[in-house]
Design a protein around this motif. Structure first.
Motif, PDB file in Angstrom:
ATOM      1  N   ALA A 199       0.824  -1.213   0.000  1.00  0.00           N
ATOM      2  CA  ALA A 199       0.000   0.000   0.000  1.00  0.00           C
ATOM      3  C   ALA A 199       0.866   1.274   0.000  1.00  0.00           C
ATOM      4  O   ALA A 199       0.342   2.381  -0.045  1.00  0.00           O
ATOM      5  CB  ALA A 199      -0.959   0.007   1.181  1.00  0.00           C
ATOM      6  N   THR A 202       0.132   4.537   1.932  1.00  0.00           N
ATOM      7  CA  THR A 202      -1.027   5.391   1.630  1.00  0.00           C
ATOM      8  C   THR A 202      -2.231   5.069   2.506  1.00  0.00           C
ATOM      9  O   THR A 202      -3.229   5.793   2.472  1.00  0.00           O
ATOM     10  CB  THR A 202      -1.466   5.268   0.154  1.00  0.00           C
ATOM     11  OG1 THR A 202      -1.907   3.921  -0.073  1.00  0.00           O
ATOM     12  CG2 THR A 202      -0.333   5.603  -0.797  1.00  0.00           C
ATOM     13  N   ILE A 419       4.515   1.480  -7.349  1.00  0.00           N
ATOM     14  CA  ILE A 419       3.993   2.515  -8.225  1.00  0.00           C
ATOM     15  C   ILE A 419       4.625   3.875  -7.922  1.00  0.00           C
ATOM     16  O   ILE A 419       5.119   4.546  -8.824  1.00  0.00           O
ATOM     17  CB  ILE A 419       2.457   2.617  -8.078  1.00  0.00           C
ATOM     18  CG1 ILE A 419       1.789   1.284  -8.485  1.00  0.00           C
ATOM     19  CG2 ILE A 419       1.903   3.777  -8.903  1.00  0.00           C
ATOM     20  CD1 ILE A 419       1.981   0.877  -9.927  1.00  0.00           C
ATOM     21  N   MET A 427      -1.659   2.777 -14.001  1.00  0.00           N
ATOM     22  CA  MET A 427      -2.593   2.079 -13.104  1.00  0.00           C
ATOM     23  C   MET A 427      -3.947   1.822 -13.770  1.00  0.00           C
ATOM     24  O   MET A 427      -4.530   0.751 -13.624  1.00  0.00           O
ATOM     25  CB  MET A 427      -2.778   2.855 -11.799  1.00  0.00           C
ATOM     26  CG  MET A 427      -1.616   2.727 -10.841  1.00  0.00           C
ATOM     27  SD  MET A 427      -1.457   1.059 -10.132  1.00  0.00           S
ATOM     28  CE  MET A 427      -2.692   1.122  -8.842  1.00  0.00           C
ATOM     29  N   ASN A 436     -11.185   1.980  -9.355  1.00  0.00           N
ATOM     30  CA  ASN A 436     -12.223   2.660  -8.554  1.00  0.00           C
ATOM     31  C   ASN A 436     -12.317   2.056  -7.155  1.00  0.00           C
ATOM     32  O   ASN A 436     -12.486   2.756  -6.167  1.00  0.00           O
ATOM     33  CB  ASN A 436     -13.603   2.522  -9.213  1.00  0.00           C
ATOM     34  CG  ASN A 436     -13.645   3.152 -10.583  1.00  0.00           C
ATOM     35  OD1 ASN A 436     -12.853   4.033 -10.879  1.00  0.00           O
ATOM     36  ND2 ASN A 436     -14.572   2.694 -11.418  1.00  0.00           N
ATOM     37  N   LEU A 437     -12.216   0.729  -7.103  1.00  0.00           N
ATOM     38  CA  LEU A 437     -12.301   0.056  -5.800  1.00  0.00           C
ATOM     39  C   LEU A 437     -11.122   0.462  -4.913  1.00  0.00           C
ATOM     40  O   LEU A 437     -11.277   0.677  -3.704  1.00  0.00           O
ATOM     41  CB  LEU A 437     -12.347  -1.464  -6.002  1.00  0.00           C
ATOM     42  CG  LEU A 437     -12.434  -2.312  -4.736  1.00  0.00           C
ATOM     43  CD1 LEU A 437     -13.628  -1.930  -3.863  1.00  0.00           C
ATOM     44  CD2 LEU A 437     -12.488  -3.802  -5.079  1.00  0.00           C
ATOM     45  N   MET A 438      -9.951   0.586  -5.526  1.00  0.00           N
ATOM     46  CA  MET A 438      -8.798   1.035  -4.730  1.00  0.00           C
ATOM     47  C   MET A 438      -9.054   2.435  -4.167  1.00  0.00           C
ATOM     48  O   MET A 438      -8.763   2.707  -3.001  1.00  0.00           O
ATOM     49  CB  MET A 438      -7.524   1.033  -5.589  1.00  0.00           C
ATOM     50  CG  MET A 438      -7.094  -0.363  -6.008  1.00  0.00           C
ATOM     51  SD  MET A 438      -5.447  -0.346  -6.794  1.00  0.00           S
ATOM     52  CE  MET A 438      -5.496  -1.923  -7.671  1.00  0.00           C
ATOM     53  N   LYS A 442      -9.137   3.734  -0.295  1.00  0.00           N
ATOM     54  CA  LYS A 442      -8.279   4.847   0.137  1.00  0.00           C
ATOM     55  C   LYS A 442      -9.111   5.949   0.809  1.00  0.00           C
ATOM     56  O   LYS A 442      -8.780   6.419   1.903  1.00  0.00           O
ATOM     57  CB  LYS A 442      -7.528   5.399  -1.078  1.00  0.00           C
ATOM     58  CG  LYS A 442      -6.836   6.738  -0.874  1.00  0.00           C
ATOM     59  CD  LYS A 442      -5.628   6.664   0.037  1.00  0.00           C
ATOM     60  CE  LYS A 442      -4.883   8.019   0.069  1.00  0.00           C
ATOM     61  NZ  LYS A 442      -3.789   8.010   1.055  1.00  0.00           N
ATOM     62  N   LEU A 456       0.811   5.941  -5.599  1.00  0.00           N
ATOM     63  CA  LEU A 456       0.065   4.699  -5.866  1.00  0.00           C
ATOM     64  C   LEU A 456      -1.225   4.895  -6.664  1.00  0.00           C
ATOM     65  O   LEU A 456      -1.465   4.178  -7.621  1.00  0.00           O
ATOM     66  CB  LEU A 456      -0.229   3.944  -4.554  1.00  0.00           C
ATOM     67  CG  LEU A 456      -0.757   2.514  -4.676  1.00  0.00           C
ATOM     68  CD1 LEU A 456      -0.173   1.606  -3.590  1.00  0.00           C
ATOM     69  CD2 LEU A 456      -2.265   2.432  -4.614  1.00  0.00           C
ATOM     70  N   LEU A 457      -2.044   5.871  -6.286  1.00  0.00           N
ATOM     71  CA  LEU A 457      -3.328   6.065  -6.967  1.00  0.00           C
ATOM     72  C   LEU A 457      -3.322   7.330  -7.816  1.00  0.00           C
ATOM     73  O   LEU A 457      -3.198   8.438  -7.293  1.00  0.00           O
ATOM     74  CB  LEU A 457      -4.447   6.171  -5.927  1.00  0.00           C
ATOM     75  CG  LEU A 457      -4.773   4.872  -5.204  1.00  0.00           C
ATOM     76  CD1 LEU A 457      -5.649   5.139  -3.991  1.00  0.00           C
ATOM     77  CD2 LEU A 457      -5.455   3.889  -6.145  1.00  0.00           C
TER      78      LEU A 457
END
Lengths: 462, 462
Positions: A199, A202, A419, A427, A436-438, A442, A456-457
């Motif tokens: 993760a 994050t 990432i 990504m 979207n789920l990630m 978050k 990451l995102l």
């Protein structure tokens, strides 16, 4: 961008930590860049907590002011994980470096997250156990977990996700949790351990880890095999895996990389596509494994099969392998490292590497290749000049095409580096709707987006 | 409790699925109970989708009406995972039973989630590969992933969490996602695969899985060893693990369990604490493993070391082991199974089992023991009378004390069966503050609480 750090944060941290908080420029700069080409982006201040409770207090202060937090281990990230993109507080965990418990009976070790890879080796020396997971640098265990790191032994022992039993972590609200249990397996609830691993800080800050230990092998042998082509070398690795041989390391170095390590480490290996192999186990097991692998290499036109029998030579061999990145950088004065990190299903590996070699040549870029080929994972250690903007763009385009190639083959943009900021824009292509789920996860866990923001995102419309 | 199913839901489902939706009482009842003592709690209707797209459409209908959804595989859960506690729609995945792809080169198999354990074995017969993870029943792969199942081979191959590469799943809003990639490793973002594994259908419905294959071993040997005490048997297992011997199965059956299987399967084994062992690998590897394990058994006063050399006898042996639960139930007319499932750090295992045996005796309960002792995991197959309320309470109290004992030893309330409804009230004791984080995740992903409501997460004040 809204400024989320101010004098009040600093003063509250000062009153909590006294001289273990600093805003000195040189220390901030040291904490604003990893082992890579990304421009230094320092935090507003750096703090040095001594224990989980202090981390929790620091996080609570930052949460009150909505101040970004960047966890920092040894600073060995190659994808810009530690850049303070929105300023804020860098939490340097290096003073949390206690080895808390080594349990020989239950085969685990519990460490604070600032403990380094080399520290564990030293602590386990002579115990009969080892912790086999290690990247090529002396990273901290917290950092390794946060990027789901692996390295040369992953082909046999898996990655960090396979070798952590439990974690202690501080959440974005300052709450301290313990994930999982020290039992070898459990079906009790969501796998929070695996959620925090990879993760990249994050979702929270890992402060303690319990890691699985493995029996130290009775015997270890290493060998160096050179091949007429990279394809034959890679196919040797593929066949070894497909036959289920539990080899402990099987590393590819292409001719350019062999040249780099020969120069850097004063070695005299053939400058041909080469596999570095390691076998670990009992003498009898190894005899059989080696026989099978020798057969496979012969079927693939091996040019030379060279044993490194002494412990000294074996260590020298793996030291040279570990030094592959600096060896590449040393090929060129003022060179900066841009490491790539794709991983593909193993049947696609040979084609992926061969196509990439053609691309490197056509791009006129210095990019020796090395790979954990048993896992389908390989790196280009691209060396760019710090001040040649055109070359830098060509290198980025090369990496871009490489990632696209890997994704088209069902692979991933990063096998083990993570990432950070460097891979953000892949990504969506890699995960599609799952991204979207990630974001849902978050935003639920870190609604203020204070935990390592911007990593990451990628920003999406949500 | 608010009713969250109505005629409109049924009609919309009917128009989507025609005769693949039913509210017939007998079918509803078949879907309202698993393999355990929990009272049948049927859903309002049962649907039989044919593919992921249909699952998504069903979920979207339910989401619009806030109707509970219960995913259903083979109905083999022992902890009440499939009880329709708040009514709603049971999604029976048994028609999604296609084996989509077997990749020998990349050593994986992709299946729909309604494929059963036995189906995979049949499909792989003669391929040179195997999928070693299996509980003692013919569960579906979707169900096995959802409960993070494992079984007898976990000591060598890990659990479902270690053997799934990617998942396709339908989220509570009907969105279809693909997690992870087919590459052997990846550091690209949150580990959604591991988040869904063990989530018991509370975060989404798994519709497709890509599973790791392993090379089918060159040779397999099985043995039966009896010991004077359960402690000596367990310590044999512990030493085997601590010496790093990659045994493929090491199962404990106590004297009560040996009696049960002798009766049920017409066998004549000594009714003593016994280990069933299996060795898998090349002939040379096995010779060495066996030598080491024989030594360890001798150091632990083994009474008899009996080889089952023929394939027929070996299969008979493991069939008897697999039938341990029905064999226990058969000891008593009208008996119902209440299985326990603790797992402790292996150094605590002998004490945990011995203390539990004393407790069983004092509780005057029929409870043969069997265990995946190489993992520190064991079960009591408690057999209760359906209509003896006092005995039922004593059995529950026995299980309660067992779980408390395991948690005090740093273990878990469930090694492989999952939480369902049966273990809900241990979640707080096991996870503490981490339970809040699980709720945060659940509420973010399933804000209407329609996905298998009432399972895995106990109600807390939040």
């Amino acid at each position: 961008m809204e400024k989320r750090f101010n004098q009040s944060v600093f003063e509250e941290l000062k009153s909590l930590l006294q001289d273990r908080v600093t805003s000195e420029t040189n220390i901030r700069n040291e904490h604003g860049v990893g082992f890579s080409y990304h421009a230094c982006t320092p935090p507003d201040c750096v703090v040095f907590p001594l224990n989980t409770q202090e981390v929790s207090e620091i996080v609570k202060i930052c949460a009150r002011y909505s101040t970004p937090i960047i966890p920092f281990g040894a600073g060995t990230s190659v994808e810009g994980h530690i850049l303070a993109l929105e300023g804020g507080v860098c939490i340097d965990l290096s003073k949390m470096n206690q080895i808390i418990e080594i349990s020989a009976d239950d085969m685990y070790v519990t460490v604070e997250s600032g403990v380094t890879r080399n520290q564990i080796d030293e602590a386990l020396e002579g115990s009969g156990f080892c912790f086999p997971i290690g990247p090529g640098v002396n990273a901290t265990l917290g950092g390794m977990a946060s990027t789901r790191a692996s390295g040369t032994n992953a082909v046999r022992y898996g990655t960090m996700k396979d070798n952590v039993l439990t974690l202690k972590a501080v959440l974005p609200n300052g709450e301290i949790i313990q994930t999982g249990s020290k039992a070898k397996k459990s079906s009790a609830g969501y796998d929070l351990t695996r959620l925090l691993i990879g993760a990249e800080g994050t979702l929270g800050i890992i402060t303690e880890l319990t890691l699985k230990l493995h029996s130290y092998p009775e015997a270890i042998y290493a060998a160096v095999c050179s091949f007429p082509s990279v394809e034959l070398a890679v196919n040797t690795a593929i066949k070894t895996i497909q036959r289920g041989i539990p080899i402990s390391k099987i590393e590819l170095l292409d001719d350019a990389m062999m040249r780099a390590i020969n120069l850097y480490s004063a070695l005299g290996y053939a400058e041909k596509p080469t596999l570095f192999l390691e076998f670990a186990g009992s003498e009898i097991e190894l005899k059989e494994q080696i026989k099978k692998v020798e057969e496979i290499t012969q079927q693939h036109e091996v040019l030379e099969f060279l044993w490194e029998t002494s412990e000294e030579n074996r260590k020298k061999l793996w030291r040279a392998r570990t030094d592959a990145a600096p060896a590449s950088v040393a090929l060129r004065e003022g060179g900066k490292l841009m490491s790539t990190d794709v991983c593909v299903p193993i049947s696609k590996l040979a084609k992926c590497i061969v196509d990439t070699q053609i691309d490197i040549k056509e791009s006129n870029i210095l990019a020796p290749i090395l790979g954990h080929v048993g896992d389908g994972n390989f790196h280009l250690t691209i060396v760019v000049s710090a001040d040649d903007a055109d070359e830098f763009e060509r290198a980025k385009a090369l990496n871009e095409r490489l990632v696209t190639r890997a994704l088209e083959m069902g692979g991933t943009c990063t096998g083990e580096h993570g990432i950070g900021v460097g891979k953000l824009h892949y990504m969506k292509a890699e995960h599609g709707e799952a991204l979207n789920l990630m974001w849902t996860i978050k935003k639920a866990i870190d609604p203020q987006n204070i935990m390592n923001p911007g990593k990451l995102l990628p920003k999406i419309n949500h």
